[in-house]
Scaffold this motif. Structure first.
Motif, mmCIF file in Angstrom:
data_model
loop_
_atom_site.group_PDB
_atom_site.id
_atom_site.type_symbol
_atom_site.label_atom_id
_atom_site.label_comp_id
_atom_site.label_asym_id
_atom_site.label_seq_id
_atom_site.Cartn_x
_atom_site.Cartn_y
_atom_site.Cartn_z
ATOM 1 N N LEU A 183 -23.921 -27.216 18.781
ATOM 2 C CA LEU A 183 -22.489 -26.922 18.837
ATOM 3 C C LEU A 183 -22.224 -25.436 19.094
ATOM 4 N N LEU A 184 -23.103 -24.563 18.613
ATOM 5 C CA LEU A 184 -22.980 -23.143 18.960
ATOM 6 C C LEU A 184 -23.181 -22.951 20.460
ATOM 7 N N GLN A 185 -24.091 -23.719 21.025
ATOM 8 C CA GLN A 185 -24.308 -23.676 22.476
ATOM 9 C C GLN A 185 -23.027 -24.083 23.196
ATOM 10 N N LEU A 186 -22.347 -25.092 22.683
ATOM 11 C CA LEU A 186 -21.068 -25.526 23.255
ATOM 12 C C LEU A 186 -20.063 -24.379 23.273
ATOM 13 N N VAL A 187 -19.975 -23.649 22.178
ATOM 14 C CA VAL A 187 -19.016 -22.545 22.093
ATOM 15 C C VAL A 187 -19.338 -21.477 23.140
#
Length: 122
Positions: free
Chosen positions: A60-64
């Motif tokens: 999810l950090l990658q998504l951000v």
């Protein structure tokens, strides 16, 4: 003797780094974007079901980060404050998970991630 070089019998092959750099500069193939979306949805749903993990939060950090790059290259629809708040919430969940073993998002971050996934899907 001349200063000219003899022609090389081998054709120049780009390095792995050059290939990667070129790939990152090209538009992302639809199949790759769909693979990423599936990872985002799976990680998010696992967190909502109480089966989250550090890996899911990293996804999810990658998504951000990726959303920030995509938005910067496009229309600037996302506010930086939203991306920062989402990143902080995910990092807080990561710290909580490391400390307590509970891998979950607070309600505000849950809403922000859901909206970001919807934006990414569009």
């Amino acid at each position: 003797m001349s200063n000219r070089r003899a022609p090389s019998s081998r054709r120049h092959q780009p390095s792995a780094h050059a290939k990667l750099a070129r790939t990152l500069l090209l538009p992302m193939p639809r199949q790759k974007a769909e693979e990423l979306a599936l990872q985002y949805h799976a990680a998010f749903q696992a967190l909502r079901m109480g089966r989250g993990s550090a890996h899911g939060l990293a996804v999810l950090l990658q998504l951000v980060v990726l959303s920030g790059f995509v938005d910067e290259a496009r229309k600037h629809e996302l506010r930086m404050e939203v991306l920062v708040a989402t990143e902080r919430g995910i990092n807080a969940a990561l710290e909580q998970g490391k400390t307590c073993g509970v891998w979950t998002l607070d309600p505000q971050t849950d809403e922000l991630v859901a909206a970001l996934i919807g934006w990414h899907d569009d």
